[in-house]
Design an enzyme around this catalytic site. Structure first.
Site, PDB file in Angstrom:
ATOM      1  N   HIS A  55      73.787  37.884  26.521  1.00 40.41           N
ATOM      2  CA  HIS A  55      72.820  36.824  26.825  1.00 40.41           C
ATOM      3  C   HIS A  55      73.403  35.439  26.516  1.00 40.41           C
ATOM      4  CE1 HIS A  55      72.140  36.060  22.570  1.00 40.41           C
ATOM      5  NE2 HIS A  55      72.123  37.377  22.407  1.00 40.41           N
ATOM      6  N   GLY A  56      72.757  34.418  27.073  1.00 39.27           N
ATOM      7  CA  GLY A  56      73.155  33.043  26.817  1.00 39.27           C
ATOM      8  C   GLY A  56      72.820  32.593  25.404  1.00 39.27           C
ATOM      9  N   GLU A  57      73.247  31.385  25.076  1.00 40.68           N
ATOM     10  CA  GLU A  57      73.081  30.856  23.719  1.00 40.68           C
ATOM     11  C   GLU A  57      71.618  30.740  23.304  1.00 40.68           C
ATOM     12  OE1 GLU A  57      75.117  27.074  21.726  1.00 40.68           O
ATOM     13  OE2 GLU A  57      73.172  26.612  22.629  1.00 40.68           O
TER      14      GLU A  57
ATOM     15  N   GLY B 191      69.526  39.763  15.845  1.00 44.76           N
ATOM     16  CA  GLY B 191      68.996  41.114  15.870  1.00 44.76           C
ATOM     17  C   GLY B 191      67.740  41.263  16.700  1.00 44.76           C
TER      18      GLY B 191
ATOM     19  N   GLU C 231      69.050  44.640  20.733  1.00 44.53           N
ATOM     20  CA  GLU C 231      70.112  44.375  19.765  1.00 44.53           C
ATOM     21  C   GLU C 231      69.936  45.238  18.516  1.00 44.53           C
ATOM     22  OE1 GLU C 231      72.981  43.923  18.942  1.00 44.53           O
ATOM     23  OE2 GLU C 231      73.432  41.773  18.793  1.00 44.53           O
TER      24      GLU C 231
END
Length: 200
Positions: free
Chosen positions: A9-11, A23, A81
């Site tokens: 995923h992006g920032e 997480g 995650e």
């Protein structure tokens, strides 16, 4: 043969703030993260994909929607995650100052050690992610799919499939919205074609 475009995923704000362990914390993308996902869309423009899968967490779902050009996104809990236990929301420096033994145990053998003392083991993570990809192979054999997930689980899965001890998983670098590409054959053998790239 299953062909997989694997994205991180992006920032997020946690990534930007000293790489705090996010997480299961469900936070969205920063403006930079959204821009990163748009760059992936531009890089993949013109490539026809058969399906798009994502972790249910919003940072992954948003990346998947943007990067795939608003293709229908199917979420799967097995792509969530890692549960980082007591490390959640903290930087490595912060949680190491509190209890350095937990990190030492994890780095020595994440297969059986629990992340953050109370989270998942690497073995548990790899099992659920491998189950997902085996099912994906049966469902999309001969097709190309995008899968958007997370730094921890992506690297642990790749380490296992590449025949590495899980303690080596941090030797894979996977930046926000980076493009990786692999193929799974009919014996579930993984061939890694690209890692941490900007395009296919």
């Amino acid at each position: 043969m299953l062909k997989v475009i694997l994205l991180r995923h992006g920032e997020t704000a946690y990534n930007a703030d000293g790489n705090r362990y996010c997480g299961r914390t469900d936070i969205g993308l920063t403006e930079k993260g959204t821009a990163q996902a748009r760059k992936v869309f531009e890089a993949l423009k013109g490539i026809s994909v058969d399906a798009v899968y994502s972790s249910p967490l919003q940072r992954a779902r948003a990346t998947a929607a943007i990067a795939s050009g608003d293709h229908a996104v199917i979420t799967d809990e097995r792509l969530i995650e890692a549960d980082f236990g007591l490390w959640e929301g903290k930087t490595k420096e912060e949680f190491n100052a509190e209890n350095p033994a937990l990190w030492a145990q994890w780095m020595n053998d994440p297969e059986v050690a629990r992340a953050g003392g109370t989270g998942e083991t690497g073995g548990e993570i790899v099992k659920r992610v491998n189950d997902f990809f085996e099912e994906l192979h049966r469902r999309h054999n001969g097709q190309l799919v995008i899968v958007v997930a997370h730094n921890g689980i992506n690297r642990l899965y790749l380490a296992k499939k590449m025949g590495m001890p899980l303690s080596n998983y941090r030797r894979f670098d996977m930046e926000n919205s980076a493009v990786s590409y692999f193929e799974l054959d009919d014996e579930n053998v993984l061939t890694l074609k690209k890692l941490n790239a900007t395009a296919l």
